[in-house]
Design a protein around this motif. Structure first.
Motif, mmCIF file in Angstrom:
data_model
loop_
_atom_site.group_PDB
_atom_site.id
_atom_site.type_symbol
_atom_site.label_atom_id
_atom_site.label_comp_id
_atom_site.label_asym_id
_atom_site.label_seq_id
_atom_site.Cartn_x
_atom_site.Cartn_y
_atom_site.Cartn_z
ATOM 1 N N ALA A 57 0.859 -1.183 0.000
ATOM 2 C CA ALA A 57 0.000 0.000 0.000
ATOM 3 C C ALA A 57 0.891 1.228 0.000
ATOM 4 O O ALA A 57 1.852 1.318 0.767
ATOM 5 C CB ALA A 57 -0.908 0.007 1.225
ATOM 6 N N THR A 58 0.587 2.177 -0.885
ATOM 7 C CA THR A 58 1.366 3.410 -0.975
ATOM 8 C C THR A 58 0.420 4.606 -0.925
ATOM 9 O O THR A 58 -0.785 4.484 -1.163
ATOM 10 C CB THR A 58 2.172 3.465 -2.290
ATOM 11 O OG1 THR A 58 1.266 3.324 -3.404
ATOM 12 C CG2 THR A 58 3.203 2.338 -2.337
ATOM 13 N N ASP A 60 -0.274 8.918 -2.035
ATOM 14 C CA ASP A 60 -0.298 9.625 -3.316
ATOM 15 C C ASP A 60 1.081 10.088 -3.764
ATOM 16 O O ASP A 60 1.253 10.527 -4.908
ATOM 17 C CB ASP A 60 -1.263 10.813 -3.260
ATOM 18 C CG ASP A 60 -0.937 11.789 -2.144
ATOM 19 O OD1 ASP A 60 0.017 11.534 -1.383
ATOM 20 O OD2 ASP A 60 -1.633 12.811 -2.025
ATOM 21 N N LYS A 61 2.076 9.972 -2.867
ATOM 22 C CA LYS A 61 3.451 10.297 -3.237
ATOM 23 C C LYS A 61 4.270 9.039 -3.511
ATOM 24 O O LYS A 61 5.493 9.079 -3.618
ATOM 25 C CB LYS A 61 4.116 11.111 -2.120
ATOM 26 C CG LYS A 61 3.454 12.469 -1.898
ATOM 27 C CD LYS A 61 4.136 13.234 -0.785
ATOM 28 C CE LYS A 61 3.455 14.581 -0.561
ATOM 29 N NZ LYS A 61 4.071 15.345 0.559
ATOM 30 N N ASN A 62 3.557 7.914 -3.600
ATOM 31 C CA ASN A 62 4.160 6.604 -3.873
ATOM 32 C C ASN A 62 5.111 6.155 -2.768
ATOM 33 O O ASN A 62 6.044 5.381 -3.009
ATOM 34 C CB ASN A 62 4.901 6.610 -5.220
ATOM 35 C CG ASN A 62 5.034 5.208 -5.799
ATOM 36 O OD1 ASN A 62 4.140 4.374 -5.647
ATOM 37 N ND2 ASN A 62 6.143 4.940 -6.455
ATOM 38 N N LEU A 63 4.857 6.597 -1.572
ATOM 39 C CA LEU A 63 5.664 6.177 -0.426
ATOM 40 C C LEU A 63 5.007 4.979 0.239
ATOM 41 O O LEU A 63 3.794 4.958 0.440
ATOM 42 C CB LEU A 63 5.805 7.316 0.579
ATOM 43 C CG LEU A 63 6.851 7.096 1.682
ATOM 44 C CD1 LEU A 63 8.257 7.158 1.090
ATOM 45 C CD2 LEU A 63 6.707 8.146 2.760
ATOM 46 N N LEU A 64 5.807 3.986 0.565
ATOM 47 C CA LEU A 64 5.286 2.753 1.156
ATOM 48 C C LEU A 64 4.627 3.019 2.507
ATOM 49 O O LEU A 64 5.214 3.620 3.396
ATOM 50 C CB LEU A 64 6.423 1.744 1.333
ATOM 51 C CG LEU A 64 6.053 0.396 1.963
ATOM 52 C CD1 LEU A 64 5.147 -0.402 1.029
ATOM 53 C CD2 LEU A 64 7.305 -0.399 2.297
ATOM 54 N N LEU A 65 3.395 2.519 2.662
ATOM 55 C CA LEU A 65 2.665 2.645 3.920
ATOM 56 C C LEU A 65 2.472 1.310 4.619
ATOM 57 O O LEU A 65 2.425 1.244 5.840
ATOM 58 C CB LEU A 65 1.287 3.279 3.676
ATOM 59 C CG LEU A 65 1.263 4.683 3.093
ATOM 60 C CD1 LEU A 65 -0.171 5.112 2.854
ATOM 61 C CD2 LEU A 65 1.972 5.670 4.012
ATOM 62 N N ASN A 66 2.350 0.236 3.839
ATOM 63 C CA ASN A 66 2.076 -1.064 4.450
ATOM 64 C C ASN A 66 2.407 -2.188 3.481
ATOM 65 O O ASN A 66 2.445 -1.993 2.265
ATOM 66 C CB ASN A 66 0.606 -1.160 4.861
ATOM 67 C CG ASN A 66 0.396 -2.040 6.072
ATOM 68 O OD1 ASN A 66 1.266 -2.827 6.440
ATOM 69 N ND2 ASN A 66 -0.755 -1.928 6.697
ATOM 70 N N ASN A 67 2.645 -3.368 4.052
ATOM 71 C CA ASN A 67 2.828 -4.601 3.291
ATOM 72 C C ASN A 67 1.730 -5.576 3.671
ATOM 73 O O ASN A 67 1.358 -5.672 4.845
ATOM 74 C CB ASN A 67 4.187 -5.242 3.603
ATOM 75 C CG ASN A 67 5.350 -4.456 3.039
ATOM 76 O OD1 ASN A 67 5.669 -4.555 1.871
ATOM 77 N ND2 ASN A 67 6.007 -3.684 3.892
#
Length: 210
Positions: A57-58, A60-67
């Motif tokens: 899960a990323t 809107d800045k394509n930064l990883l938030l979760n796996n």
């Protein structure tokens, strides 16, 4: 039935009831590696249960938030929400098979098997407790708490967080300098909250006070 053994809805049900619930499930949906599963404007009001594969899960800045991995769920909080957008983008990290349970099917299951409704409420409650811990950290003003909040936010079921390799982007997203980011990681490790191996971080102690 084995592929659904980690689905929280089935917790505490008799075997026959589990079979009855599973008989109401729709067919699994398949996704190729790199395929978008949910996005801000393209999503289902449904619980997604991962039968096979891994997803990320990323924001809107394509930064990883979760796996997410096999046996885990996503989307539970959005099932009965009429919001026209989804807050993250979920993308297949590998080839995947996912069970989607929309609110129509869930409502039927809840009516027939009240224990499933209890399990759903319990699942959401545990998420709320976790979010409350995060909110407590968000309310803190120092950079160490900001970094720790991010780490626990992306931690998987094994308490492992994979930090982005580009630490400059991460520091910008968190609103702190690179030096502050590295210093906070060092302090968190020194104080026993995390352990690190390159960009792999394990959360050891969630009970951090401001």
């Amino acid at each position: 039935m084995k592929k659904y053994e980690n689905l929280f809805l089935l917790n505490g049900l008799a075997e026959e009831d589990k079979k009855s619930v599973i008989s109401l499930f729709p067919e699994l949906q398949k996704f190729k590696k790199g395929e978008i599963i949910f996005s801000a404007k393209s999503f289902e009001n449904a619980i997604g249960y991962i039968v096979k594969g891994n997803a990320i899960a990323t924001n809107d800045k394509n930064l990883l938030l979760n796996n997410f991995s096999s046996g885990e769920c996503f989307g539970a909080a959005a099932v009965f929400n009429e919001d026209a957008s989804y807050v993250t983008t979920i993308k297949a990290k590998t080839e995947m098979e996912i069970l989607f349970l929309p609110k129509e099917i869930l409502s039927k299951i809840f009516a027939l098997f009240p224990k499933c409704a209890e399990n759903y409420i319990s699942f959401l409650s545990s998420k709320i407790r976790f979010l409350n811990k995060k909110l407590n950290l968000i309310s803190c003003s120092n950079t160490e708490d900001t970094v720790f909040n991010y780490i626990i936010g992306i931690a998987d079921e094994d308490n492992i967080s994979i930090l982005p390799k580009n630490m400059t982007n991460l520091s910008k997203m968190l609103g702190i300098s690179r030096a502050s980011l590295y210093r906070s990681l060092d302090d968190l490790e020194k104080n026993g909250y995390i352990s690190r191996q390159e960009n792999k971080v394990k959360v050891i102690n969630y009970e951090k006070n401001c």
